[in-house]
Design an enzyme around this catalytic site. Structure first.
Site, mmCIF file in Angstrom:
data_model
loop_
_atom_site.group_PDB
_atom_site.id
_atom_site.type_symbol
_atom_site.label_atom_id
_atom_site.label_comp_id
_atom_site.label_asym_id
_atom_site.label_seq_id
_atom_site.Cartn_x
_atom_site.Cartn_y
_atom_site.Cartn_z
ATOM 1 N N TYR A 174 0.825 -1.202 0.000
ATOM 2 C CA TYR A 174 0.000 0.000 0.000
ATOM 3 C C TYR A 174 0.869 1.266 0.000
ATOM 4 O O TYR A 174 2.082 1.188 -0.125
ATOM 5 C CB TYR A 174 -0.981 -0.055 1.163
ATOM 6 C CG TYR A 174 -1.977 -1.184 0.997
ATOM 7 C CD1 TYR A 174 -2.823 -1.246 -0.108
ATOM 8 C CD2 TYR A 174 -2.051 -2.218 1.927
ATOM 9 C CE1 TYR A 174 -3.713 -2.283 -0.287
ATOM 10 C CE2 TYR A 174 -2.944 -3.268 1.757
ATOM 11 C CZ TYR A 174 -3.772 -3.296 0.644
ATOM 12 O OH TYR A 174 -4.657 -4.334 0.472
ATOM 13 N N ARG A 226 3.354 -1.391 10.851
ATOM 14 C CA ARG A 226 3.429 -2.690 10.174
ATOM 15 C C ARG A 226 4.266 -2.567 8.908
ATOM 16 O O ARG A 226 4.119 -1.619 8.146
ATOM 17 C CB ARG A 226 2.032 -3.195 9.822
ATOM 18 C CG ARG A 226 2.038 -4.703 9.552
ATOM 19 C CD ARG A 226 0.638 -5.249 9.436
ATOM 20 N NE ARG A 226 0.596 -6.647 9.859
ATOM 21 C CZ ARG A 226 -0.142 -7.578 9.260
ATOM 22 N NH1 ARG A 226 -0.874 -7.279 8.214
ATOM 23 N NH2 ARG A 226 -0.145 -8.814 9.710
ATOM 24 N N ARG A 319 -5.534 -16.570 10.172
ATOM 25 C CA ARG A 319 -6.537 -17.530 9.726
ATOM 26 C C ARG A 319 -7.123 -18.332 10.884
ATOM 27 O O ARG A 319 -8.310 -18.628 10.915
ATOM 28 C CB ARG A 319 -5.921 -18.492 8.700
ATOM 29 C CG ARG A 319 -5.900 -17.957 7.290
ATOM 30 C CD ARG A 319 -4.986 -18.769 6.402
ATOM 31 N NE ARG A 319 -3.579 -18.499 6.699
ATOM 32 C CZ ARG A 319 -2.571 -18.934 5.964
ATOM 33 N NH1 ARG A 319 -2.806 -19.679 4.907
ATOM 34 N NH2 ARG A 319 -1.325 -18.639 6.278
#
Length: 406
Positions: A174, A226, A319
């Site tokens: 990003y 992050r 997950r």
């Protein structure tokens, strides 16, 4: 009962305390309203998973309208979103869990359809090397400064909404990573060129967020960052660049560093001769200046404890927290045999996994390990949209999502 290190509390340098070292990382659930407002589905998903983990990092929220990356994405781009975000923060904080809002700008990892006719923007007019990606418009100096300011304003809104912290999303291809990458950043001004200049945008965002924390928050508000360690593009980010950047980040007013990888023990994507896990190379570079969150393919208590054994401060379950919202509670009570490592296709509603999310997971190949996955495909898709059952492994981190996910 086993005494796990990941269940022990942790105190940050600013005095903030978390009850254990387990983190739910930011994951794209695509359940927010069209305008970016918090939905009932957002609250249901968060409510199921809060209370056990020490920290819960939200799905990502855009800081400007043109920073939206996908449908169903949260927004923190305007004060009108504060009431809904306050409900989300309160839900995530249930049972003493610390609620962190992740904030970002998608940059070139968006498209004119998502942006309702507006061309995506980035550091330079270079399209992402993926099929169907649009060429972005290069940001002007004024626009860069406006986006940096927007990160500060987003931090203020997070504080006013009652979050315990903000995570700056500098990973997963990003905008912040786009400024750091020599592939997407071809500028020759203050914001690009040398590796030092390519750090400037990310560092400026950290400072803008920190100013908001200093002005509006109490002493215990957390500011995290992050980062994705590498890219496979040529030219692209290499680990040597990242270690240099991390050396700078570790001296910034940050409270933790979140290392985004599809497997916590992944080695270099570009150097086959490197045998050391990347997370341990980063740990050495940080040299105890910041606590580190490790993430990627951690499922069992033994997996999580191995992360602790290697001196990583926090372990994130991605997950597995989708499959098992009560993972920490079951471990703490000694009910490890009751942990779910598979998903019943008929239980998706009760797990807060909506159709848009399942469609997205299918497109990127994320394997939730459905019970009866070897049955005829039609039997599985009768309950929900088509889900593909195959692993993309390390490509996950390139997709800009799982497990990492945002």
């Amino acid at each position: 009962m086993v005494s796990y290190k990941f269940l022990q509390p942790y105190t940050f340098k600013n005095g903030a305390q978390v009850k254990n070292r387990v983190v739910i990382p930011p994951m794209t659930i695509q359940s927010s309203l069209e305008d970016g407002s918090v939905s009932r589905d957002d609250l249901f998903y968060a409510g199921l998973r809060a209370g056990g983990v020490g920290m819960f990092i939200s799905p990502v929220a855009n800081v400007t309208d043109n920073g939206k990356g996908f449908e169903g994405e949260l927004s923190v781009a305007d004060d009108r979103f504060i009431p809904g975000l306050a409900k989300l923060a309160a839900t995530m904080k249930k049972g003493g869990t610390k609620a962190i809002l992740q904030i970002f700008h998608a940059g070139r990892m968006s498209n004119s359809k998502v942006l309702r006719g507006t061309q995506p923007v980035s550091a330079s007019a270079v399209a992402a090397p993926r099929e169907g990606m649009e060429t972005p418009r290069e940001l002007s100096e004024i626009e860069i400064e406006q986006i940096i300011k927007a990160f500060g304003e987003a931090t203020r809104r997070a504080i006013q909404a009652g979050f315990d912290g903000v995570e700056i999303h500098g990973a997963n291809t990003y905008l912040i990573q786009q400024f750091f990458s020599p592939h997407s950043n071809r500028r020759t001004d203050h914001w690009g060129g040398s590796v030092e200049k390519r750090m400037n945008f990310g560092l400026a965002v950290v400072q803008a967020a920190h100013r908001a924390v200093a002005k509006y928050a109490g002493d215990h508000f957390m500011l995290g960052y992050r980062i994705s360690p590498e890219e496979i593009e040529e030219p692209g980010i290499r680990l040597a660049d990242t270690l240099q950047f991390i050396d700078e980040l570790a001296d910034q007013p940050l409270d933790y560093l979140h290392v985004s990888m599809g497997n916590v023990w992944r080695k270099s994507l570009n150097d086959d001769s490197e045998k050391r896990p990347t997370i341990l190379r980063i740990k050495k570079q940080v040299h105890n200046r910041l606590p580190i969150i490790g993430v990627g393919s951690v499922e069992t208590p033994a997996d999580a404890e191995k992360v602790m054994d290697e001196g990583i401060d926090f372990v994130a379950l991605g997950r597995e927290s989708l499959r098992e919202p009560q993972w920490v509670e079951k471990v703490a009570r000694g009910h490890e045999d009751a942990i779910r490592y598979q998903v019943d296709p008929d239980a998706l509603d009760e797990l807060g996994l909506n159709p848009a999310l399942m469609d997205f997971l299918g497109k990127i190949g994320t394997d939730l390990r459905f019970i009866g996955a070897d049955r005829e495909k039609s039997q599985v898709t009768a309950s929900f949209l088509t889900v593909k059952f195959h692993e993309l492994g390390e490509i996950m981190s390139k997709v800009g999502w799982f497990i990492n996910t945002h």
